[in-house]
Every structure is written in structure tokens, then in C-alpha cells.
Design a protein around this motif. Structure first.
Motif, mmCIF file in Angstrom:
data_model
loop_
_atom_site.group_PDB
_atom_site.id
_atom_site.type_symbol
_atom_site.label_atom_id
_atom_site.label_comp_id
_atom_site.label_asym_id
_atom_site.label_seq_id
_atom_site.Cartn_x
_atom_site.Cartn_y
_atom_site.Cartn_z
ATOM 1 N N ALA A 120 -9.961 22.923 22.923
ATOM 2 C CA ALA A 120 -8.773 22.107 22.642
ATOM 3 C C ALA A 120 -7.653 22.955 22.053
ATOM 4 C CB ALA A 120 -9.135 20.974 21.690
ATOM 5 N N LYS A 121 -8.020 23.991 21.294
ATOM 6 C CA LYS A 121 -7.001 24.822 20.649
ATOM 7 C C LYS A 121 -6.169 25.598 21.679
ATOM 8 C CE LYS A 121 -10.243 28.641 19.886
ATOM 9 N NZ LYS A 121 -10.971 29.442 18.874
ATOM 10 N N LEU A 143 -9.828 18.797 34.224
ATOM 11 C CA LEU A 143 -9.749 19.262 32.838
ATOM 12 C C LEU A 143 -11.020 18.900 32.068
ATOM 13 C CD1 LEU A 143 -6.096 18.145 31.949
ATOM 14 C CD2 LEU A 143 -6.862 20.416 32.654
ATOM 15 N N GLY A 144 -11.614 19.903 31.454
ATOM 16 C CA GLY A 144 -12.784 19.697 30.617
ATOM 17 C C GLY A 144 -12.572 20.387 29.277
ATOM 18 N N PHE A 145 -12.696 19.656 28.189
ATOM 19 C CA PHE A 145 -12.480 20.218 26.855
ATOM 20 C C PHE A 145 -13.735 20.041 26.015
ATOM 21 C CE2 PHE A 145 -8.255 18.982 28.357
ATOM 22 C CZ PHE A 145 -7.556 20.172 28.164
ATOM 23 N N ASP A 146 -13.931 20.953 25.084
ATOM 24 C CA ASP A 146 -15.072 20.791 24.186
ATOM 25 C C ASP A 146 -14.830 19.647 23.213
ATOM 26 O OD1 ASP A 146 -13.071 22.007 22.762
ATOM 27 O OD2 ASP A 146 -14.333 23.530 21.824
ATOM 28 N N SER A 147 -13.587 19.466 22.815
ATOM 29 C CA SER A 147 -13.271 18.381 21.888
ATOM 30 C C SER A 147 -11.768 18.110 21.926
ATOM 31 C CB SER A 147 -13.684 18.773 20.464
ATOM 32 O OG SER A 147 -13.277 17.794 19.538
ATOM 33 N N ILE A 148 -11.409 16.847 21.796
ATOM 34 C CA ILE A 148 -9.999 16.455 21.684
ATOM 35 C C ILE A 148 -9.871 15.498 20.499
ATOM 36 C CG2 ILE A 148 -8.142 15.124 22.748
ATOM 37 C CD1 ILE A 148 -8.294 17.762 24.013
ATOM 38 N N SER A 149 -8.912 15.775 19.633
ATOM 39 C CA SER A 149 -8.669 14.900 18.483
ATOM 40 C C SER A 149 -7.352 14.155 18.692
ATOM 41 C CB SER A 149 -8.604 15.725 17.200
ATOM 42 O OG SER A 149 -7.471 16.574 17.219
#
Length: 1035
Positions: free
Chosen positions: A617-618, A635-641
Motif C-alpha cells: 500500500a505504501k 491491482l493486488g495490495f497487501d493492505s489498504i487503510s
């Protein structure tokens, strides 16, 4: 020192009570005496003593009064000096006065005590990234030894401790630093405190510069005087450790030279070291000798016995992380650099070599914290070049001309093996110039057992270094030869995926053609040759893109890295302009390419056709300008806040094809979910969506339902909201999914308790996991309220009592909900534990609903009310008619198939679910039961009766007298199943009464089309089977 038998003019030393007025002793070489030993004597009067180590009798000693120092005092003072001297290390780039604390750098290396086999080495050398470290650590599991274990007996052995230990390691693996760490830890009392009283350290590289003859006492240059050293050597020889560092660097004389037998006898330094190694001198002492693998044979021949071989393999994956953490004082900075390096697979693999880690950390430290994010990462090739030049400068005694020849010869060897995928070489494969060298930098060696002899084998430190030296070989040849060889390489690489192993060589060629890097390479050829090779590479990569020779979508990772390694903006503009015309398709794997590489290469591209990204995400902020220019996104992200959502929705924009948008973790609010779904509604197409929220509630479920209603027409997609809430009671479920596929719509509610089976210690009760998945499909779509289902499924997650009336009511509520779903066509239910009553209700519901065309019910543990297990595999399924496989009656109404096996009796009798019966007669008679019957509206069997009868039957062996009675009871139930079409029974042995009973069932049940009796003969890998079917049974 025993002086009891010596006489002197000024006085005597006699036994027992002899009176002495004066003793006068003179030491040789102006030394002083400390810790004299006077045996069987009483001494009176004025005593002046000075030490005279290794002197003969009759030596007259005179002088003023001298302070007596015992051995322990000397050692204590010696330790103090070592703690100061060995606490610091000087790095390769240190200027005058610049030193770092050893403990601030030192990281425990991976040390193994075994000889690795050929296959093991080849596997390690060919693997990369995390797989490389995992392979090494799997191979060496339980083999890694600590420094304090080096001199102990082998594991589980009662053998005496080893007198000599060979610590072998490749160039730059950390041998010398480990030797220094051992000395420092001994001096501080942290290592070998009860084993060695003193440790002396000899560096072979320093000894080579000594031409004058000297004794061991002189050679052990430290804070002690030669005489003080001599006293220690004499008093405690059996508790002394000599560390001889860098045996491979010791220049041994070609002529035979007598070896000094005593520490005070002068000779050449090489002869003294050899005398120590052979045990001619200080036989009782211990030795730790570090060396490169190329000199192990020579060392083994001269080293005293018993000896032990250990190998230092550089860093483990954990060691690499720890080294980065120690190098940088700022933990955040350290983490940024480590993650940056980790995504570069080739570079990360090389980090098992401590020198590589030091080079990388030094470069990043100079850039500073901001440089990790904003500046360009140093290319992988430049790191390899730095490594080679560092080892040549600090770990080689060759002159510049010989160094250049060495690089050419290593390149020639590498190039000879690369096309054939050969990573290990015999001595015959080595160019003669390399073979004749006493030490061969960059190569490791080992002995492979071949029938009755040992074969010497060589290999590069890792396949990556062989690929690098192959590319370097082309750079070091003249222009004409380089042109021919590089053309052949590029043509071979373009022949499809069977030559993918050549791609890393090409990538290194791009890196070596980098103008800044090529200037670092020694010799005359690289400067002119690199220009020729650069032109060939530009032409080749343009052709790859233009003609799509190698499937540029999956080759995009490689192409981007090559352009980044080259760092030539003009070539970059030309290639990207060409790529844009043909449509840029980028496949960006999870750890395959760095954000900065992508940003560097795409800075001149205005339109990107598609981009497949898995990232952190960064990195979203850095990637944002590129994502905005894409037409199609995965799109694949490890985490999104929540903080990332506005940036994400901005990048998505409008009228894009979103193949998928997924995240592994997160804690999105309902507001963020609404923003994302609203943005997805404006896209041309949407694929699979997975959003991770704080908790799943009726509110965010309604949001996804509204999205479905809005997007249902002519779309194929799925939207999943998942919860990672620590307290599962705060979330209605762990996963809720809606999906559109053709004209069908699927709804799934999932529960994950984090483990299977029993859930212990909830309010002091033992809980069982109930339903783990409830999924259903309907066609056509009609709006349904999910509130009741979510509440019901939440209550069906677990139970503590087999007679739980509330759970029973919720099972009824679930079936009632499904009955009210219009257009229900598919049902998929999975559970861990259910009782016979609850299972009977579900099975009866499925049996009386023929409109449900697809059915899947899987239960791991079927229990009865007294908390006993009937079986651990219970499944019910129904599939549409399959031509030529089913009876024609199946065309309109396919049967339900019920299968039960893995009886509770078997599980209780075995370990980990495996049967342990010694004799087949001891096993239960009934092994498995399978039934097929059509779903008939308004007609259902009493399945509770079946489960109870089976529970009674499955505990009976063939020899039990009640077996036939219970068999008749089972067959009577089967006869009552409406429309029963097929029965399959597996027995442990063929039993005549069972065969007769089943045949009678077949004759009396007109609907039964197929009956099969199998005998389980798994013990002898065979199965006997008897079958009968009606003439019109199966086509």
C-alpha cells in the motif's frame, strides 16, 4: 618454574626447613620472573626472582627485588588489552580514525557441520530469493551449530573434544570477522570460559610480510612480553586455543624446512605456523583454523588429529535481516532498505554473502533516509561489480595484470557452463591459469564421492555470480569477438521459454553496458566493447517488443529491469515509444520488480494499455501517476487503510477495465467501502473485488447488495468483504461474497475460527465449530434481505452442547430461509461438527427440493447425541445429467449421492487417523457406504434411523454374532429410501450373508438400478468387486 635443585653462590634453596640467607637469580634477555614455582622448600631471607623461561640448569640470576605475577594475573591483563583492541573493526572504506564497534556489525552466520552433496549444492545454487534461503535452511535443519559448540563432541557422541577445527568458507563469507568475534567473546568471558584459559590470534596475511626469523613467543605479538607468553605456554598448554586465520593466504615455502619443536626456537613464521598445525609444537593446545574451501585439502594434510570440519555459509535469511537492523541506527530506515532490497530477487539472493550486505548498506547509508524513497536505487550489476573489486583489492595478492587475466578466465569458465545449465565443474574444466592458482577467488570447491574415490568439484558462489561472470567475459573480449558471441546469446534467448536461463546473463549485459559501470571494469576492452554491445542490446529489445517475440506481457518484468540497469535515457525513450505504439502490457509480480524501476521506465509513456500489479500500500502514492494512465488494471495490495482510499479511487478514475482489486489485510470503514464501490460502479468492467473491513455488519452488507443490484446486468464480477477483527463476535461473519456469473448470482457467508475441530476454553466450556460456509445461488436475480441469514449463520458458527435447542432452532431458521429464496438453484454447505438430528434435517430438505440442481454438502464430523462420532467423512452432492454416464432417468432428475466412510471406530483405533489393526479380522466389517437416490418433492427418508443403525454397525467386526442382525436392520432402512437407485458397499472381507442380503434388496427394490459390493484389500493393493445391474441400468 621449579628451581629446587639449583644452587647459587649467594645462597641455597634446600628442601624443607633449610635456612637461606639470600637467593640471587638473573633472567636472560632482561626479562622479569612472575609466578615462580618452588617445590618442597622453605625459603627465608631476601629473595629476588626473575623469570628465565626455557633456560638450562646453572643459570646465575641476580638483580633487585622483583614483583611476583602468577599466570592468572597475566591472563587477566591480557584479556583487558584484547577487550580494547578487538572491540572495533576497520571497514574497507574507513578513513584514519574511523572504526565501528564489532558488536554493532557482527551477526551470527549459518555454520554447518557436514559435507554437502552435489545435488544439494546444485539446488541451492539455482534457487533465488526467499526460495534460496528456504532451501538452505531446510537442507541444514538441525545442522546449524553455534560458536560455543565448535569444540564439543559431536551430537550424541561420547568422543573426546576435537583438538583442531577447520572453519571453511568462501570469499567474503565472514571467516575473519567470526575469528575476531571469538577472541572478543573469550576475553569478555562469554565464550569458552570453562574450556580455554587463553586464546591467541594469528593472521596469516600479516605473517607473509615477516622475513626475519623469530620464535612463537615473538610471533604472538600482544600486550604480553615474550617471557610472559612463555610462562603461560608452559603452565597451561592444554587450555590454550590458537586461532590461525586465513590459512589459504599463508605463503608456504616450496622447500622443506625443519619445524621448531619449542616456542622459544627461532625460525621463519611459516615454519612456526606449520609446527603448530602439525602438533610438533604445543601438542596439547587446541587449534581453530579458517580457510577458503580451495585450500582445505592442503590444510587437512598438515593439521593434527583429531580434527573437525565445519563450513561457514554466510547469512541465513534471518541473519540478513538482523545485519540490516544492526547497520542502521534508525529501525525505520533499516526496514525500508531491507524491504527495498528484498524485492530485487537477484540482489537479495546475493545478500547471503556478508560483504554484499555491507556494500548495499554502505551505499544506502550514504544516500540517507530520504534517498530510499526519492533517489534511484543503485543497479544490481553495480553491486556485483563493487563486490568483485572489493574482493580483488582486499582478499587477493595478485597484481593488476593478473587480476584482469583472472576475471577473463573466470568469465570463460562461466560462459562454458551457462548454455548447458552447468553449475559444477571438475578441475579439468578449469582454464589452466585458474587451475594453477593456489587460491581461486569467487569459486568454492568440495569433494564428491564417486564409487571408491573423491572427485574435486568447483562452482561459483551462486548461479547469479556465474551469470555475472558470463556477461563480464563478453565485456573483457575485443569488439569483434564480443559482437559475435553476444549476437549468438541474443538469438538463443529469443527461441522461446526453453532458454529462459539466459535472460539473467542478458540483464547483466545491460547493466555492464551502463556507462558509469563500464568505467569501473578494469582493462582496455570494456570501454570500446560496451558501446558495441549497447547497440546490439537496443536493437534486440526493440525487436522483442515490436514483434512480441517472447510474450512481452509476461516479459515486462525482465524488460523493465534491463532498461533500468542500462540507465540510458535516449535508449529508454526510443524503446518506450515503440512499446507504447504496440500497447504497453505490464505484468508486475509480487516481488519481481521495484516501484522505482517502474517509475523510471514509464516516465516517458503517456498511455499504458494494461498493468497487473501486486504491491504494498505504501507504494500506491509513488505508482499513482502511472496507474492513472492505464486502461486496464489488475491491482493486488497487501493492505489498504482508510488513509489510502482517496488515492486508490483517484488512481482507478473512470471507464477502466478493473480485472481485480484485492487486499490481503486492512480495516476499512463503511465510508471507505462506499467510496470504493461507488468508483467501481463507474468502470467499464469489474472483475473480482475483495475488501477487508473492520467488521462485517448489516450496513456494509447492504452496500455490497446495492452494488449488486446496480451492476447485475450483463456483468461478471464478485465482491467480497472480509473481516480480520480479533474478536469474531463483533463481526457477523468472517467473509461475505456476492458474485455474478452468466445469469446466476451467488451469495456466500463464511466463518473462519482460525482452526479446525474443537474450540476450547470459551467461558470455561468446550465448543465445537459448526457451519464454516453457507453458499447459495439463484437465477434469475431477485432482491433478498440478508439480515436474517447473517444473524442465523452467526449463531450457527459454534455450539457447546449436542442437545443445544437454540442451535437446533437456527438450523430450522436456515432451512426456512433457503426455502423462501426464489429461483434457488445451487446450495453449498460446509460444516465441521453436526449431530445426526441436524444433519438429518438438512438432508431431508435437500431430498424434497428437486429444483436445486447443484448440491454440495460436506461435513467433517457426524456426531450422535451422546457425543460419539459416527464418521469423519460425510458428503452429499448433486450434479446435472452427464450423457453416457447416467441412466436416462437422470436426465430430468439427477440423483443425490451420499457417501459415508472413515468410521469413528477406525479413527479411535489409529494414530493421527491411521488404522493400526494388525489383522484384517480385527477391523470393522463395514468400511464404506455410498447411496444414490432422486430428490422427490414431499418424500423423505428418516435419516436419523440410518445414522443410529450405522453407529451400531460400524463397531462390529466380522466375528461378532450380532453383525447379521444389524446388517438386516440397515438393509431394511435402505429399502425404505424413496426411489433408491444405487447402493455401493465396501466390506473388509467378502461375507456371504451380506452378499445374499444385498441381492435380496436388489430383487425386492424395483427402483434399484445398480448394486455393487466391494471388498477392501488395501493391505495387498487389490480390490475385489461384485456388481449387479438391471438390463436398462446404465448406457
Amino acid at each position: 618454574m621449579d628451581v629446587s635443585n639449583y644452587e647459587d653462590k649467594g645462597g641455597t634453596v634446600g628442601p624443607h626447613n633449610a635456612k637461606v640467607s639470600k637467593i640471587s637469580i638473573t633472567a636472560q634477555n632482561r626479562s622479569s620472573i612472575s609466578a615462580p614455582v618452588i617445590l618442597n622448600s622453605t625459603v627465608t631471607g631476601n629473595i629476588n626472582i626473575a623469570n628465565n623461561y626455557f633456560t638450562g640448569p646453572g643459570a646465575e640470576v641476580t638483580g633487585p627485588g622483583t614483583q611476583i605475577m602468577d599466570t592468572s594475573t597475566l591472563i587477566t591483563e591480557y584479556k583487558k588489552s584484547l577487550l580494547s583492541e578487538y572491540a572495533y573493526i576497520t571497514e574497507y572504506t574507513s578513513r584514519a580514525g574511523e572504526q565501528v564497534l564489532l558488536n554493532d556489525r557482527y551477526t551470527d552466520p549459518l555454520i554447518i557441520q557436514k559435507h554437502r552433496e552435489k545435488k544439494e549444492r546444485e539446488t541451492e545454487m539455482r534457487s533465488r530469493g526467499e526460495r534460496f534461503f528456504n532451501t538452505r535452511e531446510t537442507n541444514q535443519r538441525n545442522q546449524n551449530i553455534r560458536l560455543d559448540q565448535l569444540f564439543g563432541p559431536e551430537n550424541g557422541s561420547k568422543k573426546v573434544p576435537r583438538k583442531a577445527v577447520i572453519l571453511q568458507g568462501d570469499s567474503g563469507s565472514g571467516k575473519s570477522v567470526t575469528a575476531q568475534k571469538i577472541v572478543l567473546n573469550w576475553a569478555s568471558g562469554e565464550l569458552y570460559a570453562g574450556f580455554f584459559d587463553v586464546a591467541f590470534h594469528l593472521r596469516c596475511k600479516e605473517l607473509n610480510g615477516l622475513s626475519a626469523e623469530m620464535s612463537l613467543l615473538d610471533l604472538l605479538d600482544c600486550s604480553l612480553t615474550p617471557n610472559e607468553i612463555g610462562q603461560i605456554l608452559k603452565d597451561i598448554p592444554q587450555r590454550i586455543l590458537f586461532i590461525i586465520d586465513g590459512f589459504d593466504e599463508l605463503m608456504l615455502s616450496g622447500t622443506k624446512e625443519s619445524l621448531p619443536p619449542k616456542p622459544d626456537i627461532k625460525s621463519h613464521s611459516q615454519a612456526i605456523v606449520c609446527s603448530l598445525l602439525k602438533g610438533r609444537m604445543m601438542r596439547e593446545s587446541f587449534l581453530l583454523v579458517t580457510t577458503r574451501s580451495t585450500a582445505v585439502d592442503k590444510l587437512e594434510n598438515v593439521l593434527k588429529k583429531p580434527q573437525c570440519f565445519v563450513e561457514i555459509m554466510g547469512f541465513s535469511e534471518k541473519g540478513v535481516s538482523e545485519y540490516f537492523r544492526k547497520f542502521f541506527e534508525d529501525e525505520e530506515f533499516s526496514s525500508q532498505v531491507y524491504e527495498q532490497v528484498k524485492i530485487h530477487e537477484m540482489l537479495y539472493t546475493a545478500c547471503f554473502i556478508p560483504v554484499i550486505c555491507w556494500i548495499i548498506c554502505t551505499i544506502f547509508k550514504r544516500k540517507g533516509k530520504d534517498g530510499v524513497v526519492t533517489s534511484e536505487l543503485t543497479t544490481t550489476t553495480s553491486i556485483f561489480v563493487d563486490f568483485v573489486l572489493t574482493l580483488l583489492k582486499h582478499h587477493s595478492s595478485l597484481n593488476q595484470h593478473d587480476e584482469l587475466n583472472l576475471l577473463k578466465d573466470l568469465g570463460q569458465l562461466a560462459e562454458s557452463g551457462t548454455p548447458k545449465r552447468q553449475v559444477l565443474f571438475s578441475r579439468n574444466n578449469l582454464p589452466k591459469a585458474i587451475s594453477d592458482l593456489p587460491n581461486i577467488p569467487f569459486l568454492c570447491t568440495f569433494h564428491q564421492q564417486e564409487r571408491t574415490y573423491l572427485k574435486e568439484m568447483f562452482g561459483f558462489l551462486h548461479l547469479s555470480f556465474q551469470e555475472f561472470f558470463t556477461a563480464l567475459f563478453y565485456m573483457l573480449t575485443d569488439k569483434a569477438e564480443a559482437k559475435i558471441k553476444v549476437k549468438q546469446l541474443l538469438e538463443s534467448a529469443g527461441n522461446g521459454r526453453r532458454n529462459e536461463h539466459l535472460l539473467p546473463v542478458i540483464r547483466f549485459l545491460f547493466g555492464l553496458s551502463n556507462k558509469k559501470v563500464s568505467r569501473l571494469i578494469p582493462g582496455e576492452h570494456p570501454k570500446s566493447t560496451s558501446t558495441v554491445i549497447r547497440a546490439l542490446l537496443e536493437k534486440w529489445i526493440s525487436k522483442v517488443i515490436e514483434k512480441n517475440i517472447m510474450d512481452t506481457f509476461y516479459m515486462s518484468d525482465f524488460i523493465l529491469h534491463c532498461l533500468y540497469e542500462l540507465q540510458d535515457r535516449e535508449i529508454l525513450k526510443n524503446v518506450m515509444k515503440l512499446w507504447e505504439r504496440s500497447g504497453i502490457n505490464i505484468h508486475w509480480s509480487l516481488k519481481g520488480v521495484d516501484c522505482q524501476v517502474v517509475m523510471y521506465c514509464l516516465q516517458y509513456s503517456s498511455r499504458i494499455m494494461s498493468m497487473k500489479v501486486k504491491s504494498n500500500a505504501k507504494d500506491l502514492k509513488m505508482l499513482h501517476p502511472v496507474l492513472c494512465r492505464c486502461t486496464t488494471l489488475w491491482l493486488g495490495f497487501d493492505s489498504i487503510s482508510d488513509a489510502n482510499v482517496d488515492l486508490l479511487t483517484s488512481a482507478l478514475g473512470r471507464r477502466k477495465n478493473v480485472g481485480y482489486l484485492t487486499m490481503e489485510d486492512g480495516a476499512l470503514s463503511d465510508e471507505s467501502v462506499q467510496k470504493i464501490l461507488k468508483t467501481l460502479s463507474g468502470q467499464t468492467s469489474v472483475g473480482n473485488i475483495r475488501l477487508v473491513v473492520r467488521s462485517i455488519s448489516n450496513a456494509n452488507v447492504d452496500l455490497t447488495m446495492n452494488f449488486l443490484v446496480k451492476e447485475k446486468m450483463g456483468r461478471r464480477f464478485s465482491v467480497c468483504i472480509a473481516s480480520q477483527a480479533e474478536n469474531i463476535d463483533k463481526s457477523l461473519c468472517s467473509e461475505f461474497t456476492i458474485a455474478s456469473k452468466n445469469d446466476s448470482f451467488w451469495f456466500t457467508v463464511g466463518h473462519s475460527e482460525g482452526h479446525q475441530g474443537e474450540i476450547s476454553e470459551k467461558l470455561g466450556l468446550c465448543y465445537y465449530q459448526g457451519f464454516s460456509k453457507i453458499s447459495f445461488g439463484l437465477c434469475p436475480f431477485s432482491a433478498i434481505s440478508m439480515t436474517d441469514l447473517l444473524k442465523t449463520s452467526h449463531n450457527l458458527r459454534s455450539f457447546s452442547d449436542m442437545k443445544n435447542t437454540e442451535f437446533d432452532m437456527n438450523v430450522d431458521a436456515l432451512l426456512s430461509f433457503l426455502s423462501c429464496v426464489p429461483g434457488l438453484t445451487e446450495v453449498d454447505i460446509q460444516a465441521e461438527y453436526l449431530t445426526d438430528i441436524w444433519t438429518s434435517k438438512i438432508l431431508s430438505y435437500l431430498q424434497v427440493n428437486p429444483k436445486i440442481s447443484h448440491i454440495k454438502l460436506h461435513l467433517s464430523n457426524l456426531m450422535i447425541r451422546d457425543e460419539e462420532r459416527v464418521c469423519s467423512t460425510f458428503s452429499v452432492s448433486r450434479k446435472p445429467f452427464e450423457e453416457y454416464k447416467m441412466h436416462v432417468s437422470e436426465r430430468k432428475n439427477p440423483s443425490l449421492s451420499l457417501v459415508m466412510d472413515r468410521w469413528a471406530y477406525d479413527i479411535a483405533s489409529g494414530s493421527n487417523g491411521e488404522l493400526v489393526h494388525s489383522y484384517r479380522l480385527d477391523k470393522p466389517a463395514l468400511v464404506k457406504l455410498s447411496l444414490s437416490f432422486p430428490p422427490l418433492e414431499g418424500s423423505s427418508a428418516s435419516w436419523e434411523v440410518l445414522f443410529k443403525r450405522l453407529y451400531q454397525l460400524i463397531q462390529l467386526t466380522e466375528q461378532c454374532p450380532e453383525l447379521d442382525e444389524h446388517m438386516d436392520s440397515l438393509l431394511l432402512f435402505l429399502h425404505s429410501v424413496p426411489g433408491l437407485k444405487e447402493v455401493k458397499v465396501w466390506l473388509n472381507n467378502l461375507i456371504e450373508s451380506w452378499a445374499a442380503g444385498l441381492f435380496t434388496l436388489f430383487l425386492s427394490c424395483s427402483s434399484l438400478l445398480h448394486l455393487q459390493l466391494n471388498t477392501d484389500m488395501s493391505a495387498v493393493s487389490d480390490v475385489e468387486s461384485l456388481g449387479i445391474m438391471r438390463a436398462d441400468g446404465v448406457r
